[in-house]
Write an enzyme that holds these catalytic residues in place. Sequence first.
Site, mmCIF file in Angstrom:
data_model
loop_
_atom_site.group_PDB
_atom_site.id
_atom_site.type_symbol
_atom_site.label_atom_id
_atom_site.label_comp_id
_atom_site.label_asym_id
_atom_site.label_seq_id
_atom_site.Cartn_x
_atom_site.Cartn_y
_atom_site.Cartn_z
ATOM 1 N N TYR A 145 -16.135 -41.106 -39.377
ATOM 2 C CA TYR A 145 -15.235 -42.243 -39.611
ATOM 3 C C TYR A 145 -14.297 -42.487 -38.424
ATOM 4 O O TYR A 145 -13.617 -43.508 -38.365
ATOM 5 C CB TYR A 145 -14.374 -42.050 -40.873
ATOM 6 C CG TYR A 145 -15.136 -41.910 -42.168
ATOM 7 C CD1 TYR A 145 -16.509 -42.120 -42.237
ATOM 8 C CD2 TYR A 145 -14.486 -41.553 -43.348
ATOM 9 C CE1 TYR A 145 -17.200 -41.966 -43.433
ATOM 10 C CE2 TYR A 145 -15.171 -41.416 -44.540
ATOM 11 C CZ TYR A 145 -16.532 -41.610 -44.575
ATOM 12 O OH TYR A 145 -17.198 -41.463 -45.765
ATOM 13 N N LYS A 167 -11.369 -46.277 -51.700
ATOM 14 C CA LYS A 167 -10.602 -46.651 -50.509
ATOM 15 C C LYS A 167 -9.690 -47.825 -50.818
ATOM 16 O O LYS A 167 -10.112 -48.816 -51.429
ATOM 17 C CB LYS A 167 -11.575 -47.024 -49.372
ATOM 18 C CG LYS A 167 -10.893 -47.500 -48.100
ATOM 19 C CD LYS A 167 -10.921 -49.005 -47.989
ATOM 20 C CE LYS A 167 -10.013 -49.527 -46.893
ATOM 21 N NZ LYS A 167 -9.871 -50.985 -46.904
ATOM 22 N N SER A 168 -8.442 -47.737 -50.380
ATOM 23 C CA SER A 168 -7.576 -48.906 -50.376
ATOM 24 C C SER A 168 -6.433 -48.678 -49.391
ATOM 25 O O SER A 168 -5.971 -47.552 -49.222
ATOM 26 C CB SER A 168 -7.002 -49.194 -51.763
ATOM 27 O OG SER A 168 -6.181 -50.349 -51.671
#
Length: 261
Positions: free
Chosen positions: A46, A222-223
């Site tokens: 990532y 995810k946020s």
Amino acid sequence: MSGHDLPFELPAVGLGTWQMWGEDAERGVRDAIELGYRLIDTAAAYRNEKAVGAGIRSSGIDPGELVVVTKFPEEEAGREREVLHTSLDLLGVERIDLWLIHAPLDAAGSLRIWERFLEAREEGLVRAIGVSNFLPHQVDALTEASGVAPAVNQIAFGPHYYDADVAPHHAARGIALQAHSPFSENDLAHPVLRAIAERHGCTARQVLLRWHRAHRVPTVVKSTSRTHLTENLDTTGHSLDPVDMAALDRLGINPTPGQRA
Ligand SMILES: NC(=O)c1ccc[n+]([C@@H]2O[C@H](COP(=O)([O-])OP(=O)(O)OC[C@H]3O[C@@H](n4cnc5c(N)ncnc54)[C@H](OP(=O)(O)O)[C@@H]3O)[C@@H](O)[C@H]2O)c1
């Protein structure tokens, strides 16, 4: 041959950090921790471990209260030690709580990585080791060849590719499942999902998280929005009834764990 116990609990909802970078990632991680998230999921691939580490530090949390998950990119086979030390340095932690093989290679290739994982655990550089995106037969091949079952298999697990055999397969071997991409790999506009959401007066995403809870499969979401982070942790809504669950389970159209990310 048995699954080894996790030395910590997997929270029902952890923070995913794919496609979060720089200040957004640092702020997102700090906000999530402040709001109560206790598991942070990243990966060497990532390219955000440094920002994730900065977010963890700036939250001020005692690292012992957090479960930090990172993943080894299988295409880096042969460089396990260097990659692990880079993850430790970038994250700024003394050890990784859960280190996963990001995706399987062929049986011999996965086994070679796994042997290095076992050494890292032995040395105390990681607390627990597991895999990601492994099919049940790949989990079994690894376990049989090494004598050690992964503690966790992080996979795409959602109504749209639900396979009723997957959870019992892992449970029987003492392996915890963790679901990634609860929203991005499901069809949020599907009429069945929308009808259930309407009936419960909630969003399709809330239905999906309730579905995961009902199946007792922890998830990583995810946020970077505080509102969404709060909503995703909220467990106050009605649970789904057996009719809802059966309708959602029937959406399974492709019982193959989804893409690697
Ligand atoms: N092991 C693997 O191979 C693998 C593969 C994929 C993912 N993962 C892990 O799983 C995590 C989650 O998967 P994902 O990132 O693919 O997607 P996801 O968590 O399923 O969905 C994230 C998207 O949903 C939005 N969102 C989140 N909560 C929301 C809410 N309450 N209302 C409206 N929109 C909302 C986010 O936007 P906002 O930021 O604007 O809220 C973002 O666009 C990843 O970040 C990663 O850590 C692992």
